[in-house]
Design an enzyme around this catalytic site. Structure first.
Site, short mmCIF file in Angstrom:
data_model
loop_
_atom_site.label_atom_id
_atom_site.label_comp_id
_atom_site.label_asym_id
_atom_site.label_seq_id
_atom_site.Cartn_x
_atom_site.Cartn_y
_atom_site.Cartn_z
N ASN A 188 -15.96 -8.13 -55.32
CA ASN A 188 -17.29 -8.02 -54.94
C ASN A 188 -17.81 -6.65 -54.22
O ASN A 188 -17.52 -6.65 -53.13
CB ASN A 188 -17.58 -9.26 -53.85
N LYS A 241 -20.61 -5.75 -53.64
CA LYS A 241 -21.78 -5.74 -52.84
C LYS A 241 -22.71 -4.54 -53.00
O LYS A 241 -22.72 -4.18 -54.21
CB LYS A 241 -21.55 -5.74 -51.35
N HIS A 268 -24.07 -16.31 -52.28
CA HIS A 268 -23.26 -15.45 -51.43
C HIS A 268 -24.14 -15.55 -50.02
O HIS A 268 -25.42 -15.61 -50.03
CB HIS A 268 -22.90 -13.95 -51.77
N GLU A 301 -24.49 -13.46 -47.84
CA GLU A 301 -25.15 -12.25 -47.50
C GLU A 301 -26.71 -12.41 -48.22
O GLU A 301 -27.55 -12.00 -47.72
CB GLU A 301 -24.62 -10.94 -48.03
N GLU A 314 -15.99 -18.98 -48.33
CA GLU A 314 -15.95 -17.87 -47.53
C GLU A 314 -16.62 -18.02 -46.20
O GLU A 314 -17.98 -17.85 -45.99
CB GLU A 314 -16.99 -16.77 -48.29
N GLY A 336 -15.77 -9.30 -43.73
CA GLY A 336 -16.05 -7.92 -43.20
C GLY A 336 -15.79 -7.78 -41.94
O GLY A 336 -15.91 -6.85 -41.38
N SER A 347 -12.43 -11.02 -45.68
CA SER A 347 -11.13 -10.01 -45.33
C SER A 347 -9.59 -10.23 -45.93
O SER A 347 -8.73 -10.13 -45.25
CB SER A 347 -11.18 -10.27 -43.70
P1 PGA Z 1 -14.89 -9.12 -47.47
O1 PGA Z 1 -15.92 -9.68 -48.33
O2 PGA Z 1 -13.75 -9.13 -48.43
O3 PGA Z 1 -15.50 -7.70 -47.10
O4 PGA Z 1 -14.62 -9.86 -45.93
C1 PGA Z 1 -15.80 -10.79 -48.91
C2 PGA Z 1 -16.97 -11.17 -49.49
O5 PGA Z 1 -17.85 -11.04 -48.69
O6 PGA Z 1 -17.16 -11.72 -50.82
#
Ligand code: PGA
Length: 239
Positions: A7, A9, A93, A95, A158, A164, A195
Site C-alpha cells: 500500500n 498510500k 482504509h 486513513e 489493521e 505507521g 508496521s
Molecule cells: P504501515 O501501514 O505498514 O506503514 O503500518 C499499513 C497500512 O496502513 O496499510
C-alpha cells in the site's frame, strides 16, 4: 499462497515506481509462496500496468468510487480501474475513514462496484486504541452487508495504533482478532496490516487465520520490501 499487498498510500513517483518494478519483477519470479499486489496512487496505475503486465505481479488502487462513470468530479470508477488492469482495490482504509469520513454503506457500495467489475476489494477494518472487538464486528458487518454479494473479497485487519507507528500487534492479538473475523466472515481471507517489516513478517504469515499482509511504509522501496518478501517466502516454505 500468501498475499503481500503493498500500500503505497500517497507516496511514490514515476521514477520511483520504475526503479521499484525493475527490482521487484526478477525477485518475484523466484518466490513461489507469495502473491504480490502493488497498490499505487491513481496517476501511476498505467505505469504499473506497463511495468507489471505478464510478470506475475498484480497492481491495484487504494480507493474506488461506488458510482458509475458520469458527473462526479475527481472520482475514479471501478470501470476505469478495470480498464487499466487493476486486480485489487483497497476499500475503507482507516486513513480514508479519517480523512474522508468513509464508513458503513459507502464502504460496502465501493466494494460492490469493484466486484461488479472483476476487481477484488480489500476491505479494511481496525480498532482505535482502547476500542474493543465490538468495533471490528460492526465494521465487518457494515462492509460485507447481509446478502453475501461480497463473498471471496479479502479482509484486512489493521489496528489503528499499529499503522505507521512501529508498534506491530503481538501474535496473540493478531491471532485472536483474525479468529474472530474468520468466525463472523467465513470464506474471506484475512490479511494483517500495521508496521509489518522484514523482521516480523515471518511470524505473522504463519499465524492461524492469517492469509497475508498489507504493508505500508516498508513497501515503497525495494531496500525494505525485498527482504520482507524473502522473509515471508522463507517462512511459508518452512511452515
Ligand atoms: P504501515 O501501514 O505498514 O506503514 O503500518 C499499513 C497500512 O496502513 O496499510
Amino acid at each position: 499462497m500468501t498475499w503481500i499487498i503493498a500500500n503505497w498510500k500517497m507516496q511514490g513517483s514515476v521514477s520511483a515506481l520504475r526503479a521499484f518494478a525493475e527490482g521487484l519483477v526478477p525477485l518475484v519470479s523466484t518466490l513461489s509462496r507469495v502473491q504480490v499486489v502493488v497498490c499505487v496512487p491513481f496517476p501511476y496505475l498505467l505505469l504499473a500496468r506497463d511495468m507489471f503486465q505478464g510478470t506475475g505481479v498484480f497492481w491495484g488502487a487504494q480507493d474506488v468510487s461506488p458510482l458509475s462513470n458520469g458527473p462526479h468530479t475527481g472520482d475514479v470508477s471501478a470501470a476505469m480501474l478495470q480498464d487499466v488492469g487493476a486486480t485489487h482495490v483497497i476499500v475503507g482504509h482507516s486513513e480514508r475513514r479519517r480523512d474522508h469520513g468513509e464508513r458503513g454503506a459507502w464502504v460496502h457500495d465501493k466494494a460492490l462496484a469493484a466486484k461488479a467489475h472483476g476487481i477484488v476489494p480489500i476491505l479494511c477494518v481496525g480498532e482505535a486504541e482502547g476500542q474493543t472487538q465490538r468495533v471490528i464486528t460492526r465494521q465487518v458487518h457494515e462492509a460485507l452487508g447481509e446478502d453475501g454479494a461480497l463473498a471471496g473479497s479479502l479482509m484486512a485487519y489493521e489496528p489503528l495504533w499499529a499503522i505507521g507507528t512501529g508498534k506491530t500487534a503481538d501474535g496473540a492479538t493478531i491471532a485472536t482478532m483474525h479468529r474472530h473475523i474468520a468466525h463472523i466472515a467465513p470464506h474471506h481471507p484475512v490479511l494483517y496490516g500495521g508496521s509489518v517489516t522484514a523482521d516480523n513478517v515471518g511470524t505473522i504469515v504463519n499465524l492461524p487465520h492469517v492469509s497475508g499482509v498489507l504493508v505500508g511504509g516498508a513497501s515503497v522501496r525495494m531496500e525494505t520490501f525485498a527482504p520482507l518478501l524473502l522473509a515471508a517466502h522463507k517462512a511459508r516454505e518452512s511452515a
